[in-house]
Design a protein around this motif. Structure first.
Motif, PDB file in Angstrom:
ATOM      1  N   ARG A 191       0.816  -1.216   0.000  1.00 50.33           N
ATOM      2  CA  ARG A 191       0.000   0.000   0.000  1.00 50.33           C
ATOM      3  C   ARG A 191       0.847   1.263   0.000  1.00 50.33           C
ATOM      4  NH1 ARG A 191      -4.008   1.858   4.946  1.00 50.33           N
ATOM      5  NH2 ARG A 191      -4.824   3.747   3.952  1.00 50.33           N
ATOM      6  N   ALA A 192       1.870   1.310   0.843  1.00 49.42           N
ATOM      7  CA  ALA A 192       2.786   2.453   0.937  1.00 49.42           C
ATOM      8  C   ALA A 192       2.029   3.774   1.105  1.00 49.42           C
ATOM      9  CB  ALA A 192       3.687   2.508  -0.301  1.00 49.42           C
ATOM     10  N   GLY A 193       0.983   3.751   1.927  1.00 47.50           N
ATOM     11  CA  GLY A 193       0.258   4.971   2.244  1.00 47.50           C
ATOM     12  C   GLY A 193      -0.805   5.368   1.244  1.00 47.50           C
ATOM     13  N   ARG A 194      -0.977   4.621   0.180  1.00 53.67           N
ATOM     14  CA  ARG A 194      -1.940   4.986  -0.858  1.00 53.67           C
ATOM     15  C   ARG A 194      -3.363   4.586  -0.471  1.00 53.67           C
ATOM     16  NH1 ARG A 194       0.823   2.065  -5.934  1.00 53.67           N
ATOM     17  NH2 ARG A 194       1.180   0.495  -4.303  1.00 53.67           N
ATOM     18  N   THR A 195      -4.339   5.199  -1.144  1.00 53.63           N
ATOM     19  CA  THR A 195      -5.711   4.736  -1.013  1.00 53.63           C
ATOM     20  C   THR A 195      -5.868   3.443  -1.803  1.00 53.63           C
ATOM     21  OG1 THR A 195      -6.408   6.059  -2.921  1.00 53.63           O
ATOM     22  CG2 THR A 195      -6.607   7.073  -0.725  1.00 53.63           C
ATOM     23  N   PHE A 196      -6.959   2.741  -1.567  1.00 47.80           N
ATOM     24  CA  PHE A 196      -7.115   1.426  -2.182  1.00 47.80           C
ATOM     25  C   PHE A 196      -8.590   1.100  -2.379  1.00 47.80           C
ATOM     26  CE2 PHE A 196      -7.021   0.983   2.371  1.00 47.80           C
ATOM     27  CZ  PHE A 196      -8.118   0.166   2.636  1.00 47.80           C
ATOM     28  N   GLU A 204     -18.310  -5.405  -6.842  1.00 47.14           N
ATOM     29  CA  GLU A 204     -18.425  -5.100  -5.414  1.00 47.14           C
ATOM     30  C   GLU A 204     -17.120  -4.500  -4.901  1.00 47.14           C
ATOM     31  OE1 GLU A 204     -21.215  -5.458  -3.758  1.00 47.14           O
ATOM     32  OE2 GLU A 204     -22.321  -6.436  -5.382  1.00 47.14           O
ATOM     33  N   GLU A 205     -17.205  -3.429  -4.103  1.00 44.16           N
ATOM     34  CA  GLU A 205     -16.016  -2.734  -3.642  1.00 44.16           C
ATOM     35  C   GLU A 205     -16.092  -2.412  -2.150  1.00 44.16           C
ATOM     36  OE1 GLU A 205     -15.645   0.799  -5.918  1.00 44.16           O
ATOM     37  OE2 GLU A 205     -14.986  -0.232  -7.753  1.00 44.16           O
ATOM     38  N   ILE A 206     -14.925  -2.440  -1.506  1.00 40.00           N
ATOM     39  CA  ILE A 206     -14.764  -1.948  -0.138  1.00 40.00           C
ATOM     40  C   ILE A 206     -13.544  -1.036  -0.150  1.00 40.00           C
ATOM     41  CG2 ILE A 206     -14.328  -2.550   2.273  1.00 40.00           C
ATOM     42  CD1 ILE A 206     -15.668  -5.247   1.742  1.00 40.00           C
ATOM     43  N   ARG A 207     -13.662   0.141   0.466  1.00 37.15           N
ATOM     44  CA  ARG A 207     -12.605   1.151   0.369  1.00 37.15           C
ATOM     45  C   ARG A 207     -11.968   1.508   1.711  1.00 37.15           C
ATOM     46  NH1 ARG A 207     -12.426   4.093  -4.470  1.00 37.15           N
ATOM     47  NH2 ARG A 207     -13.946   3.366  -6.017  1.00 37.15           N
ATOM     48  N   ALA A 208     -12.246   0.724   2.748  1.00 38.73           N
ATOM     49  CA  ALA A 208     -11.675   1.034   4.062  1.00 38.73           C
ATOM     50  C   ALA A 208     -11.405  -0.251   4.825  1.00 38.73           C
ATOM     51  CB  ALA A 208     -12.624   1.932   4.851  1.00 38.73           C
ATOM     52  N   ILE A 209     -10.473  -0.185   5.750  1.00 43.91           N
ATOM     53  CA  ILE A 209     -10.186  -1.291   6.662  1.00 43.91           C
ATOM     54  C   ILE A 209     -10.782  -0.947   8.020  1.00 43.91           C
ATOM     55  CG2 ILE A 209      -8.411  -2.653   7.812  1.00 43.91           C
ATOM     56  CD1 ILE A 209      -8.454  -3.157   4.858  1.00 43.91           C
TER      57      ILE A 209
END
Length: 257
Positions: A191-196, A204-209
């Motif tokens: 990830r290195a600090g990036r959004t994902f 189907e998408e999830i954008r947070a942990i």
């Protein structure tokens, strides 16, 4: 007092687990027997390796771990005694242990005569006597001959690149949570600090942990790193496997932006 753990796909309906425990208690009076799980899906060595990997380190060093999952009987498969990370493992050499260990074991012994025994119940006919002997203080070297390497299986891990990580679902727990083979360490390095965006089923998408299951409302989906440090897809108070239609070996895709 010796500690012996049991992991199997034998279930709890039949007499098989009781037979193993009876053999151990007869062969090594006073042995402490602890069940890790007998509900491994039949023949699923990948699931067994995942369960045992996440359990054995919480036992004292020197614990003996007996494994009976997909113990083959059509053609003889050798039994093995292995020392790894200060623990002793006993089972059939069917590839399971290669999924369990990250490094080379301290030693591997082939159980004497085990490859010549054809049995439908090797946990009773081969392994119990060996585990009883070990629990009674007998040295592994007196029960087998050195073996150079274990039979090998590997997790299938799809390829990825700087902007894309693909993961497999490797385990589904009793709550229907979907556990992947992505560790928190591997995820954060990539990830290195990036959004994902975590994708499954293409649309189907999830954008947070999330930190806990209760970070979302009941019935809502989420991703988190579970107690074992693996990325997991879940539904708060629901079965992600059933409701999302995902299964073992399905692929999860993570895009970094």
């Amino acid at each position: 007092m010796a500690i012996v753990t049991l992991t199997s796909d034998l279930g709890v309906k039949d007499h098989y687990v009781a037979v193993i425990k009876g053999k151990l208690m007869t062969g090594a009076p006073g042995v402490q027997v602890v069940d890790i799980s007998h509900e491994v899906a039949p023949f699923n060595i990948q699931e067994a390796a995942f369960i045992l990997r996440n359990a054995y380190t919480h036992f004292p060093a020197g614990t003996i771990h007996m494994v009976s999952v997909h113990a083959e009987n059509k053609s003889p498969v050798k039994g093995v005694i292995i020392q790894y990370n200060g623990h002793v493992f006993v089972g059939m050499d069917n590839g399971l242990f290669s999924l369990l260990f990250d490094d080379e074991p301290e030693f591997i012994f082939e159980i004497d005569g085990s490859a010549q025994v054809t049995s439908t119940f090797p946990a009773k006919d081969i392994l119990s006597a060996v585990v009883s002997a070990l629990a009674s203080g007998q040295a592994p070297a007196t029960l087998g001959t050195p073996l150079g390497a274990l039979s090998s299986r590997t997790y299938l891990r799809p390829p990825d690149n700087d902007f894309l990580m693909r993961a497999n679902i490797v385990y589904i727990d009793r709550f229907g949570n979907l556990v992947t083979n992505v560790s928190k360490e591997r995820f954060e390095q990539k990830r290195a600090g990036r959004t994902f965006v975590i994708n499954y089923k293409r649309t189907e998408e999830i954008r947070a942990i999330s930190a806990t299951y209760n970070d979302v409302s009941e019935g809502e989906r989420l991703c988190l790193f579970n107690a074992s440090g693996n990325l997991e897809i879940a539904i708060n108070k629901g079965s992600a496997s059933q409701l999302l239609g995902l299964h073992i070996d399905d692929i999860i895709q993570i895009e970094f932006q």
